[in-house]
Design a protein around this motif. Structure first.
Motif: not given
Length: 433
Positions: A340-344
């Motif tokens: 998933i795009k957890a960084g954002t």
């Protein structure tokens, strides 16, 4: 004369006789075909006095907190339909840890039928439920201390065919019960009486409520803050638990959006009252949500993970809430997770004062019985659809017998099911299997 002699006998003699009678009585608690070492002689004839089955009118003072139930002969421990409980049975066990269910799990055909303890029921399973997390269980993700081999399966429904003395105060032979206990993928399962749920009959619809129904009910009640007019997005909406999230959100007078993977599932969701089914195989979910709900959705009931999770986060409204009840898209990977795009994620949540919260049913058992009672009443009054998928439309036909659990798990991960996947375990009445 005998009565007088007994009265005149020393107290120690009388006590010894009573103790011996107790031992003789307990020697016949278990059927001969289960191989009990205590059974060295044939059982005595049935007593003349009637059997007490814990009548509700009996007093419950401290001295009689639990009615005495005469369990002194083996009739109580025989199959209520007349066939003896077999010595051996079939069951599924995890023989090696892994997320590939077929490789991790073995079908044993000659496993001893377990004996119920004093507070237990022995349930002959008629239907067992298949869950996405069966793979997490076989991979050992729920407990780092688990040692192979161990039994698998979480939930079942069937008849009580044997029970312990204490358990007999509330349950009887032949009674229909549902339960959520590890080891349901077996022909017979020992269930603690305190964990069993009496049901009117052995219908697979009741099985759908045990995990799927209660997960939807408790998570939305405790975390969803549903109210009239709220916009609710349910992912995998036509699945075992999604079907209940859709219906419960509609009961709360919410506007419901549901994602699914086929036209048949879309039609099913419409029949449940879903306001906008989205077929992600033919439609762009993100584009549809952005077009139809430019201000976002208030609540997301999320069970898919991966790309669907990212789309759901992007669709959250100000003060929106995303409830994670699973992430099936990653369960078959070595880690059990999908990217998933957890960084954002922190920035997206902060910008909208939104939240993401996990829900694991085991942490909400204090609410479980209340939820089950409510769901059972809803089903009995025809206010709730409990869709069951027995595999009738699967390539090899209906899921029948423990060997078909493997097909049922595959069927689920191919995204073919509509409603809760259930496997039937048929038993012939006068058979020892």
């Amino acid at each position: 004369m005998r009565a007088v002699a007994a009265a005149a006998a020393p107290a120690t003699t009388v006590a010894a006789a009573a103790s011996a009678a107790s031992v003789r009585s307990r020697a016949f608690l278990w059927p001969r075909h289960w191989g009990s070492p205590l059974l060295m002689q044939p059982p005595p004839p049935p007593p003349c006095r009637p059997i007490c089955h814990a009548d509700s009118w009996l007093p419950t003072t401290p001295a009689t907190a639990r009615p005495i139930v005469d369990m002194s002969y083996a009739r109580h421990f025989l199959d209520f339909q007349g066939s003896s409980i077999p010595k051996f049975m079939q069951k599924l066990v995890v023989s090696q840890l892994g997320s590939n269910f077929r490789e991790a799990v073995t079908l044993l055909r000659d496993s001893p039928v377990p004996l119920p303890g004093d507070g237990d029921l022995l349930v002959r399973n008629r239907f067992v439920g298949v869950n996405a997390s069966d793979i997490n269980y076989s991979a050992g993700r729920y407990s780092t201390s688990v040692k192979i081999p161990f039994d698998t399966g979480f939930e079942g429904i069937g008849e009580v065919v044997a029970l312990g003395l204490t358990a007999s105060a509330k349950y009887t032979i032949g009674q229909a019960v549902a339960y959520m206990t590890p080891g349901s993928f077996a022909e017979y399962t020992v269930v603690p009486a305190k964990s069993a749920i009496p049901v009117p009959s052995v219908k697979p619809e009741y099985l759908t409520l045990l995990i799927s129904g209660t997960t939807a009910y408790i998570s939305l009640k405790e975390l969803g803050e549903l109210s009239e007019g709220k916009k609710v997005l349910v992912t995998a909406a036509a699945g075992g638990t999604g079907q209940f999230a859709v219906q419960l959100a509609k009961k709360a007078k919410c506007h419901v959006i549901g994602t699914c993977s086929s036209a048949e599932k879309s039609d099913f969701l419409k029949s449940l009252g879903c306001d906008l089914p989205i077929n992600y195989k033919t439609e762009n979910v993100g584009a549809v949500l952005k077009r139809e709900y430019p201000e976002g959705v208030d609540v997301v009931y999320e069970s898919v993970g991966g790309e669907m999770f990212d789309l759901a986060v992007n669709a959250l409204a100000i003060k929106g809430r995303l409830i994670i009840i699973g992430f099936i898209s990653g369960y078959q990977t070595p880690s059990g997770l999908s990217p998933i795009k957890a960084g954002t994620l922190p920035g997206k949540l902060l910008k909208r004062s939104a939240s993401v919260q996990g829900f694991f049913l085991n942490h909400y058992f204090s609410e479980y019985q209340k939820a089950m009672d409510h769901l059972l009443k809803m089903f009995e009054s025809q206010e709730l659809v409990c869709e069951v998928d027995l595999g009738d439309l699967s390539p090899e036909g209906k899921f029948t017998g423990l060997e078909s659990v493997f097909r049922a798990v595959d069927y689920m991960y191919m995204g073919k099911n509509i409603g809760k996947i259930v496997v039937e375990l048929p038993h012939s009445v006068n058979s020892k299997l």
